[in-house]
Design a protein around this motif. Structure first.
Motif, PDB file in Angstrom:
ATOM      1  N   ALA A  12      14.882  20.341 -33.681  1.00 23.52           N
ATOM      2  CA  ALA A  12      13.890  20.942 -32.789  1.00 23.52           C
ATOM      3  C   ALA A  12      14.046  20.298 -31.413  1.00 23.52           C
ATOM      4  CB  ALA A  12      12.492  20.700 -33.356  1.00 23.52           C
ATOM      5  N   PRO A  13      13.421  20.880 -30.387  1.00 23.33           N
ATOM      6  CA  PRO A  13      13.551  20.305 -29.039  1.00 23.33           C
ATOM      7  C   PRO A  13      13.186  18.824 -28.958  1.00 23.33           C
ATOM      8  CG  PRO A  13      12.603  22.490 -28.896  1.00 23.33           C
ATOM      9  CD  PRO A  13      12.686  22.155 -30.366  1.00 23.33           C
ATOM     10  N   GLY A  14      12.179  18.398 -29.688  1.00 24.41           N
ATOM     11  CA  GLY A  14      11.785  16.988 -29.665  1.00 24.41           C
ATOM     12  C   GLY A  14      12.886  16.076 -30.181  1.00 24.41           C
ATOM     13  N   LEU A  15      13.590  16.507 -31.218  1.00 23.59           N
ATOM     14  CA  LEU A  15      14.689  15.712 -31.755  1.00 23.59           C
ATOM     15  C   LEU A  15      15.844  15.671 -30.753  1.00 23.59           C
ATOM     16  CD1 LEU A  15      15.911  14.088 -34.126  1.00 23.59           C
ATOM     17  CD2 LEU A  15      16.873  16.247 -34.933  1.00 23.59           C
ATOM     18  N   ARG A  16      16.192  16.823 -30.201  1.00 21.84           N
ATOM     19  CA  ARG A  16      17.274  16.859 -29.206  1.00 21.84           C
ATOM     20  C   ARG A  16      16.967  15.941 -28.023  1.00 21.84           C
ATOM     21  NH1 ARG A  16      16.991  22.524 -30.133  1.00 21.84           N
ATOM     22  NH2 ARG A  16      15.911  22.728 -28.146  1.00 21.84           N
ATOM     23  N   ASP A  17      15.754  16.055 -27.495  1.00 21.68           N
ATOM     24  CA  ASP A  17      15.369  15.221 -26.355  1.00 21.68           C
ATOM     25  C   ASP A  17      15.342  13.743 -26.738  1.00 21.68           C
ATOM     26  OD1 ASP A  17      15.136  17.566 -24.905  1.00 21.68           O
ATOM     27  OD2 ASP A  17      12.932  17.592 -24.965  1.00 21.68           O
ATOM     28  N   GLY A  18      14.899  13.458 -27.962  1.00 16.84           N
ATOM     29  CA  GLY A  18      14.851  12.070 -28.427  1.00 16.84           C
ATOM     30  C   GLY A  18      16.230  11.460 -28.562  1.00 16.84           C
ATOM     31  N   ILE A  19      17.193  12.244 -29.059  1.00 22.97           N
ATOM     32  CA  ILE A  19      18.559  11.737 -29.183  1.00 22.97           C
ATOM     33  C   ILE A  19      19.148  11.506 -27.798  1.00 22.97           C
ATOM     34  CG2 ILE A  19      20.909  12.222 -29.972  1.00 22.97           C
ATOM     35  CD1 ILE A  19      19.627  13.763 -32.338  1.00 22.97           C
ATOM     36  N   CYS A  20      18.913  12.447 -26.875  1.00 21.02           N
ATOM     37  CA  CYS A  20      19.420  12.267 -25.496  1.00 21.02           C
ATOM     38  C   CYS A  20      18.835  11.008 -24.863  1.00 21.02           C
ATOM     39  CB  CYS A  20      19.086  13.483 -24.642  1.00 21.02           C
ATOM     40  SG  CYS A  20      20.347  14.753 -24.671  1.00 21.02           S
ATOM     41  N   ALA A  21      17.549  10.793 -25.028  1.00 22.00           N
ATOM     42  CA  ALA A  21      16.898   9.606 -24.459  1.00 22.00           C
ATOM     43  C   ALA A  21      17.457   8.339 -25.083  1.00 22.00           C
ATOM     44  CB  ALA A  21      15.386   9.694 -24.645  1.00 22.00           C
ATOM     45  N   LEU A  22      17.617   8.337 -26.414  1.00 17.23           N
ATOM     46  CA  LEU A  22      18.185   7.173 -27.091  1.00 17.23           C
ATOM     47  C   LEU A  22      19.592   6.899 -26.580  1.00 17.23           C
ATOM     48  CD1 LEU A  22      18.247   4.992 -29.346  1.00 17.23           C
ATOM     49  CD2 LEU A  22      19.100   6.800 -30.871  1.00 17.23           C
ATOM     50  N   TRP A  23      20.408   7.932 -26.486  1.00 19.61           N
ATOM     51  CA  TRP A  23      21.796   7.796 -26.052  1.00 19.61           C
ATOM     52  C   TRP A  23      21.846   7.209 -24.648  1.00 19.61           C
ATOM     53  CZ3 TRP A  23      25.420  12.296 -27.815  1.00 19.61           C
ATOM     54  CH2 TRP A  23      26.752  11.896 -27.773  1.00 19.61           C
ATOM     55  N   ALA A  24      20.969   7.665 -23.765  1.00 20.66           N
ATOM     56  CA  ALA A  24      20.922   7.113 -22.402  1.00 20.66           C
ATOM     57  C   ALA A  24      20.470   5.655 -22.429  1.00 20.66           C
ATOM     58  CB  ALA A  24      19.993   7.946 -21.525  1.00 20.66           C
ATOM     59  N   ASP A  25      19.441   5.347 -23.213  1.00 21.38           N
ATOM     60  CA  ASP A  25      18.955   3.962 -23.295  1.00 21.38           C
ATOM     61  C   ASP A  25      20.039   3.024 -23.816  1.00 21.38           C
ATOM     62  OD1 ASP A  25      16.466   4.740 -22.347  1.00 21.38           O
ATOM     63  OD2 ASP A  25      15.497   4.716 -24.333  1.00 21.38           O
ATOM     64  N   VAL A  26      20.735   3.448 -24.866  1.00 23.38           N
ATOM     65  CA  VAL A  26      21.798   2.615 -25.448  1.00 23.38           C
ATOM     66  C   VAL A  26      22.939   2.453 -24.443  1.00 23.38           C
ATOM     67  CG1 VAL A  26      23.561   2.527 -27.266  1.00 23.38           C
ATOM     68  CG2 VAL A  26      21.200   3.132 -27.843  1.00 23.38           C
ATOM     69  N   VAL A  72      12.766   8.924 -31.869  1.00 21.13           N
ATOM     70  CA  VAL A  72      14.130   8.683 -32.342  1.00 21.13           C
ATOM     71  C   VAL A  72      14.562   7.287 -31.908  1.00 21.13           C
ATOM     72  CG1 VAL A  72      16.533   9.441 -32.219  1.00 21.13           C
ATOM     73  CG2 VAL A  72      14.691  11.140 -32.259  1.00 21.13           C
ATOM     74  N   LEU A  73      14.926   6.454 -32.889  1.00 28.11           N
ATOM     75  CA  LEU A  73      15.303   5.067 -32.626  1.00 28.11           C
ATOM     76  C   LEU A  73      16.697   4.715 -33.097  1.00 28.11           C
ATOM     77  CD1 LEU A  73      11.916   3.439 -33.664  1.00 28.11           C
ATOM     78  CD2 LEU A  73      12.763   3.817 -31.337  1.00 28.11           C
ATOM     79  N   ALA A  74      17.316   5.596 -33.878  1.00 34.28           N
ATOM     80  CA  ALA A  74      18.661   5.315 -34.397  1.00 34.28           C
ATOM     81  C   ALA A  74      19.317   6.623 -34.818  1.00 34.28           C
ATOM     82  CB  ALA A  74      18.581   4.356 -35.591  1.00 34.28           C
ATOM     83  N   THR A  75      20.652   6.692 -34.658  1.00 35.27           N
ATOM     84  CA  THR A  75      21.388   7.875 -35.108  1.00 35.27           C
ATOM     85  C   THR A  75      22.787   7.485 -35.561  1.00 35.27           C
ATOM     86  OG1 THR A  75      22.401   8.383 -32.973  1.00 35.27           O
ATOM     87  CG2 THR A  75      20.298   9.458 -33.448  1.00 35.27           C
ATOM     88  N   ALA A  76      23.349   8.345 -36.372  1.00 32.60           N
ATOM     89  CA  ALA A  76      24.774   8.329 -36.704  1.00 32.60           C
ATOM     90  C   ALA A  76      25.133   9.749 -37.142  1.00 32.60           C
ATOM     91  CB  ALA A  76      25.082   7.334 -37.815  1.00 32.60           C
ATOM     92  N   PHE A  77      26.237  10.247 -36.612  1.00 35.38           N
ATOM     93  CA  PHE A  77      26.743  11.566 -36.992  1.00 35.38           C
ATOM     94  C   PHE A  77      27.909  11.362 -37.953  1.00 35.38           C
ATOM     95  CE2 PHE A  77      24.596  12.376 -33.008  1.00 35.38           C
ATOM     96  CZ  PHE A  77      24.004  13.608 -33.193  1.00 35.38           C
ATOM     97  N   LEU A  78      27.933  12.124 -39.034  1.00 37.74           N
ATOM     98  CA  LEU A  78      29.001  12.062 -40.024  1.00 37.74           C
ATOM     99  C   LEU A  78      29.756  13.386 -39.976  1.00 37.74           C
ATOM    100  CD1 LEU A  78      26.398  10.420 -41.151  1.00 37.74           C
ATOM    101  CD2 LEU A  78      27.872  10.112 -43.112  1.00 37.74           C
TER     102      LEU A  78
END
Length: 174
Positions: A12-26, A72-78
């Motif tokens: 959903a948009p919230g997840l997409r935005d959360g991943i983008c924000a996390l990626w920028a922060d990291v 969103v605080l952590a991700t990994a794509f498989l």
């Protein structure tokens, strides 16, 4: 902080935005996830859309860690390997833990969730990832059961005078 890990959450948009924000922060904290600081979520969005397209096509799965509020605080794509002789292993991409949680066990829990998810994939018996030399992160992956199986010296160019090794890590699933 309690982080809950899920495989294949609804995008959903919230997840997409959360991943983008996390990626920028990291990235802006110096994380080796494909960008150099400073970077904005808008600059990251095209790369995220590539991952999301692969998810929609069934080629990639997502493990995401969120707090009780859904942040969103952590991700990994498989990503499944498309080569017919290599379908027994999957790539692990864009492994990220929010900088405020690094060193608190969240990364180790993320990598355990990645391995747990991969065990549910039919015919998958191993994980493969790459990491940037000069960061020490390969030692973290070793502590999570991975071993270094290859290294390409100077394959990653951060600046005109800063080249880093591209390290390949491998983990057999139990």
């Amino acid at each position: 902080m309690d982080v809950r890990f899920d495989l294949d959450p609804s995008v959903a948009p919230g997840l997409r935005d959360g991943i983008c924000a996390l990626w920028a922060d990291v990235s802006n904290a110096g994380g080796a996830v494909g960008f150099l600081p400073p970077v904005s979520p808008a600059e990251i969005r095209p790369d995220l859309l590539t991952h999301l397209t692969a998810m929609a096509e069934g080629r990639t799965r997502l493990v995401v860690g969120r707090d009780a509020d859904g942040r969103v605080l952590a991700t990994a794509f498989l990503t499944f390997n498309g080569h017919r002789l290599m379908t027994h292993w999957v790539w692990v991409y864009t492994v990220m833990v929010h900088p405020s949680l690094q060193g608190r066990g969240t990364g180790r829990r993320l990598m355990a969730a990645v391995a747990g998810a991969a065990r549910t994939f039919e015919g998958v018996s191993a994980l493969r990832l790459t990491c940037r030399g000069g960061t020490g992160v390969h030692r973290f992956y070793e502590s999570c059961g991975y071993r270094e199986v290859g290294r390409v010296p100077g394959a990653i160019k951060l600046a005109d005078d800063d080249f880093r090794d591209d390290i390949t890590m491998w983990r057999e699933l139990d």
